[in-house]
Scaffold this motif. Structure first.
Motif, mmCIF file in Angstrom:
data_model
loop_
_atom_site.group_PDB
_atom_site.id
_atom_site.type_symbol
_atom_site.label_atom_id
_atom_site.label_comp_id
_atom_site.label_asym_id
_atom_site.label_seq_id
_atom_site.Cartn_x
_atom_site.Cartn_y
_atom_site.Cartn_z
ATOM 1 N N LEU A 2 0.857 -1.174 0.000
ATOM 2 C CA LEU A 2 0.000 0.000 0.000
ATOM 3 C C LEU A 2 0.899 1.233 0.000
ATOM 4 O O LEU A 2 1.845 1.303 0.782
ATOM 5 N N ALA A 3 0.626 2.196 -0.884
ATOM 6 C CA ALA A 3 1.488 3.365 -1.001
ATOM 7 C C ALA A 3 0.690 4.628 -1.266
ATOM 8 O O ALA A 3 -0.396 4.576 -1.836
ATOM 9 N N VAL A 4 1.257 5.754 -0.860
ATOM 10 C CA VAL A 4 0.736 7.066 -1.232
ATOM 11 C C VAL A 4 1.715 7.666 -2.230
ATOM 12 O O VAL A 4 2.910 7.388 -2.183
ATOM 13 N N PHE A 5 1.188 8.471 -3.143
ATOM 14 C CA PHE A 5 1.975 9.044 -4.224
ATOM 15 C C PHE A 5 1.771 10.548 -4.266
ATOM 16 O O PHE A 5 0.642 11.031 -4.135
ATOM 17 N N VAL A 6 2.853 11.297 -4.453
ATOM 18 C CA VAL A 6 2.769 12.735 -4.703
ATOM 19 C C VAL A 6 3.700 13.061 -5.860
ATOM 20 O O VAL A 6 4.774 12.463 -5.990
ATOM 21 N N GLY A 7 3.271 13.972 -6.708
ATOM 22 C CA GLY A 7 4.106 14.312 -7.855
ATOM 23 C C GLY A 7 3.557 15.492 -8.622
ATOM 24 O O GLY A 7 2.675 16.211 -8.149
ATOM 25 N N GLY A 8 4.086 15.669 -9.792
ATOM 26 C CA GLY A 8 3.665 16.754 -10.656
ATOM 27 C C GLY A 8 3.700 16.295 -12.091
ATOM 28 O O GLY A 8 4.292 15.268 -12.415
ATOM 29 N N GLY A 9 3.051 17.059 -12.934
ATOM 30 C CA GLY A 9 3.034 16.650 -14.327
ATOM 31 C C GLY A 9 2.483 17.706 -15.247
ATOM 32 O O GLY A 9 2.214 18.834 -14.853
ATOM 33 N N VAL A 10 2.320 17.278 -16.482
ATOM 34 C CA VAL A 10 1.800 18.163 -17.522
ATOM 35 C C VAL A 10 0.798 17.384 -18.366
ATOM 36 O O VAL A 10 1.010 16.215 -18.669
ATOM 37 N N GLU A 11 -0.308 18.057 -18.700
ATOM 38 C CA GLU A 11 -1.300 17.473 -19.599
ATOM 39 C C GLU A 11 -1.211 18.203 -20.922
ATOM 40 O O GLU A 11 -1.192 19.442 -20.956
ATOM 41 N N LYS A 12 -1.145 17.437 -22.006
ATOM 42 C CA LYS A 12 -1.078 18.010 -23.349
ATOM 43 C C LYS A 12 -2.299 17.550 -24.121
ATOM 44 O O LYS A 12 -2.540 16.368 -24.243
ATOM 45 N N ASP A 13 -3.032 18.540 -24.620
ATOM 46 C CA ASP A 13 -4.268 18.229 -25.337
ATOM 47 C C ASP A 13 -4.386 19.154 -26.548
ATOM 48 O O ASP A 13 -4.673 20.351 -26.404
ATOM 49 N N HIS A 14 -4.136 18.607 -27.727
ATOM 50 C CA HIS A 14 -4.280 19.332 -28.992
ATOM 51 C C HIS A 14 -3.604 20.711 -28.979
ATOM 52 O O HIS A 14 -4.237 21.728 -29.245
ATOM 53 N N GLY A 15 -2.327 20.734 -28.620
ATOM 54 C CA GLY A 15 -1.552 21.964 -28.651
ATOM 55 C C GLY A 15 -1.593 22.793 -27.383
ATOM 56 O O GLY A 15 -0.850 23.754 -27.252
ATOM 57 N N HIS A 16 -2.443 22.453 -26.447
ATOM 58 C CA HIS A 16 -2.514 23.180 -25.172
ATOM 59 C C HIS A 16 -1.840 22.351 -24.091
ATOM 60 O O HIS A 16 -1.980 21.129 -24.056
ATOM 61 N N SER A 17 -1.110 23.022 -23.195
ATOM 62 C CA SER A 17 -0.445 22.351 -22.073
ATOM 63 C C SER A 17 -0.890 22.978 -20.770
ATOM 64 O O SER A 17 -1.117 24.182 -20.695
ATOM 65 N N GLN A 18 -0.996 22.118 -19.755
ATOM 66 C CA GLN A 18 -1.328 22.599 -18.420
ATOM 67 C C GLN A 18 -0.560 21.780 -17.405
ATOM 68 O O GLN A 18 -0.576 20.550 -17.459
ATOM 69 N N THR A 19 0.133 22.459 -16.490
ATOM 70 C CA THR A 19 0.875 21.764 -15.446
ATOM 71 C C THR A 19 0.015 21.652 -14.202
ATOM 72 O O THR A 19 -0.954 22.396 -14.025
ATOM 73 N N GLY A 20 0.387 20.722 -13.340
ATOM 74 C CA GLY A 20 -0.362 20.539 -12.112
ATOM 75 C C GLY A 20 0.340 19.588 -11.179
ATOM 76 O O GLY A 20 1.470 19.152 -11.425
ATOM 77 N N THR A 21 -0.325 19.256 -10.094
ATOM 78 C CA THR A 21 0.193 18.321 -9.108
ATOM 79 C C THR A 21 -0.710 17.099 -9.060
ATOM 80 O O THR A 21 -1.862 17.138 -9.486
ATOM 81 N N ALA A 22 -0.172 16.031 -8.508
ATOM 82 C CA ALA A 22 -0.918 14.780 -8.403
ATOM 83 C C ALA A 22 -0.723 14.205 -7.005
ATOM 84 O O ALA A 22 0.366 14.284 -6.442
#
Length: 128
Positions: A2-22
């Motif tokens: 069993l684990a907890v996860f923390v991180g960050g990332g980027v979503e790319k959708d048809h030329g648009h990018s958005q960063t965020g946390t997870a």
């Protein structure tokens, strides 16, 4: 495991990018020395009110004691719409004392409709 996860990332959708946390939680059951299966729940937070929930069922191949490759079908729920996804990733796990583990992970979600999300982070877990 069993684990907890923390991180960050980027979503790319048809030329648009958005960063965020997870942030998420995952359970993994190793049924063979090389194979395991589980469930992962992850909340993705972007700027403003852009949030989504990912539910995935990872199947993992344990190449050795540390390296794990995984592939997970699932879906992403965002506002009023659900999109199917396939998650692919890799992790390196350090076993700590008393059943604890630390694992950097890198993954990519390929979503229905062509969007992609790339996430990197750290999982802290405990083996039962």
């Amino acid at each position: 495991h069993l684990a907890v996860f923390v991180g960050g990332g980027v979503e790319k959708d048809h030329g648009h990018s958005q960063t965020g946390t997870a942030a998420g939680i995952k359970y993994d059951y190793q049924f063979h020395d090389r194979w395991s299966a589980g469930i992962a729940l992850e909340r993705l937070y972007g700027k403003g009110t852009n949030r989504s929930l990912v539910v995935a069922v990872p199947m993992s191949f344990h190449a050795n004691e540390q390296w794990r490759l995984f592939l997970a079908p699932g879906f992403e729920h965002h506002e009023d719409e659900d999109k199917a996804l396939i998650r692919a990733g890799i992790a390196y796990e350090w076993e700590l004392k008393n059943g604890w583990s630390l694992s950097p992970e890198v993954m990519a979600d390929f979503l229905e409709g062509g969007a992609k999300t790339y996430v990197a982070g750290l999982a802290i877990g405990h083996q039962f």
